[in-house]
Design an enzyme around this catalytic site. Structure first.
Site, short mmCIF file in Angstrom:
data_model
loop_
_atom_site.label_atom_id
_atom_site.label_comp_id
_atom_site.label_asym_id
_atom_site.label_seq_id
_atom_site.Cartn_x
_atom_site.Cartn_y
_atom_site.Cartn_z
N LYS A 49 -30.82 -62.98 32.47
CA LYS A 49 -29.46 -63.31 32.96
C LYS A 49 -28.43 -62.72 32.01
O LYS A 49 -28.56 -62.87 30.79
CB LYS A 49 -29.33 -64.84 33.04
CG LYS A 49 -27.98 -65.33 33.50
CD LYS A 49 -28.01 -66.84 33.79
CE LYS A 49 -27.58 -67.65 32.61
NZ LYS A 49 -27.49 -69.10 32.89
N THR A 101 -25.82 -70.03 38.43
CA THR A 101 -27.08 -69.50 37.88
C THR A 101 -28.19 -69.53 38.93
O THR A 101 -28.92 -68.55 39.11
CB THR A 101 -27.49 -70.33 36.63
OG1 THR A 101 -26.48 -70.18 35.65
CG2 THR A 101 -28.83 -69.90 36.07
N ASP A 152 -33.40 -67.91 33.01
CA ASP A 152 -32.97 -67.10 31.86
C ASP A 152 -33.99 -67.29 30.75
O ASP A 152 -34.90 -68.12 30.86
CB ASP A 152 -31.54 -67.47 31.39
CG ASP A 152 -31.35 -68.95 31.16
OD1 ASP A 152 -32.28 -69.59 30.61
OD2 ASP A 152 -30.29 -69.49 31.51
#
Ligand code: R5P
Length: 310
Positions: free
Chosen positions: A192, A226, A169
């Site tokens: 993200k 993630t 991210d």
């Protein structure tokens, strides 16, 4: 500096013992237990009067228990006339709550910083804080060390040729740049989007990953969501199915192991800021930060710059 006493909470006694070994001192004698109703009981079994006390305690899950335990140990040291109390908090829980996303939300990281100072901590040493501005929540010195060089050393001979460093991210770009500089590679960034508190999606891959193996880095792996979404997006964008993961803090909560058990994942590197729970996970490599923390404490002893150990 006054004589040093190193104390451990119950979050990661093995790490505290390793730090004590590196410093060639015994771990301070204390008992940290629970009363039958769950309240925390602490007793220091040796004098800390006019001693420089270092308390090793990550505020890792169960985060509230470990946080209160740290506060109770600090209170015991302060009342027993320690000259200085330094909290070594390798993993700083609640760090992700560093800003308000909505009108009626707390900034819990700020509140934790306030509380820690109120109980009498003089100095904090931590590692790869989620965001550097958390230091600003404290009015006392905070030394935020980084595990990136240690992880790079461990990774150096394990990386396939032609790999790229991937930031999952935009918040991790600076860290990805550090990895890329130390490992002589380039950086790809994923955008993200957080769909909910537990669900994320990757909306864009910024950079070329065609046929390239990937080193995905992060400050922490919590549920593994993630990293799992990053792997999917990278493979979709044409990356070579050879993924290495590196993160400073391996929380591995909920179904993290299942999320990360993707056939393309070759290895996962984390440090021991959080006591490793998984002992039979072949891909998981845990690198100790004990030498780094010990070197930092050594600098305190000689009133030397902590910068030299970073
Ligand atoms: C988020 O900003 C953090 O840097 C991590 O990417 C995130 O907290 C990891 O959590 P999880 O493993 O649950 O996706």
């Amino acid at each position: 500096m006054d004589k040093v006493i190193l104390l451990a909470g119950t979050a990661n006694p093995r790490l505290a013992t390793a730090i004590a070994q590196q410093l060639n001192i015994p771990l301070g004698a204390s008992v940290v237990e629970r009363f039958p109703d769950g309240e925390i009981s602490v007793e220091l079994l040796e004098s800390v009067r006019q001693k420089a006390v270092f308390i090793v305690q990550s505020t890792s899950p169960p985060v509230n228990d470990h946080l209160v335990e740290l506060m109770v140990i600090v209170d015991a040291c302060r009342r027993a006339a320690a000259s200085r109390i330094t909290a070594i908090v390798p993993y700083f829980g609640y760090a992700r709550a560093d800003k308000r996303h909505g009108w009626r939300e707390p900034i819990t990281a700020s509140m934790v910083a306030e509380v820690l100072q109120t109980v009498g901590i003089n100095h904090v040493v931590t590692l790869d804080l989620h965001t550097p501005q958390i230091e600003g929540f404290f009015h006392i010195p905070v030394d935020s060390l980084t595990a990136v060089p240690i992880l790079c050393e461990a990774l150096r001979h394990r990386l396939p040729s032609g790999f790229v460093v991937v930031s999952p991210d935009t918040g991790r770009v600076q860290m990805a740049i550090q990895y890329a500089q130390q490992l002589n590679s380039s950086v790809v960034v994923l955008l993200k989007h957080r769909k909910s508190s537990s669900e994320t999606e990757v909306t864009c891959v910024v950079g070329d990953v065609s046929d390239r193996p990937c080193l995905i880095i992060d400050d922490m792996i919590s549920t593994g969501g993630t990293i799992a979404r990053s792997i999917e997006a990278l493979l979709k964008a044409g990356a070579h199915p050879e993924m290495i993961i590196a993160a400073t803090h391996g929380l591995f909560v909920k179904k993290a192991r299942a999320q990360l058990s993707h056939p393309s994942v070759q290895a996962i590197f984390v440090t021991d800021t959080i006591a490793p729970k998984e002992t039979d996970w072949q891909q998981l490599h845990v690198v100790s930060i004990a030498p780094l923390i010990a070197a930092a404490i050594q600098q305190f002893k000689t009133d030397d710059s902590i910068n030299k150990v970073c």
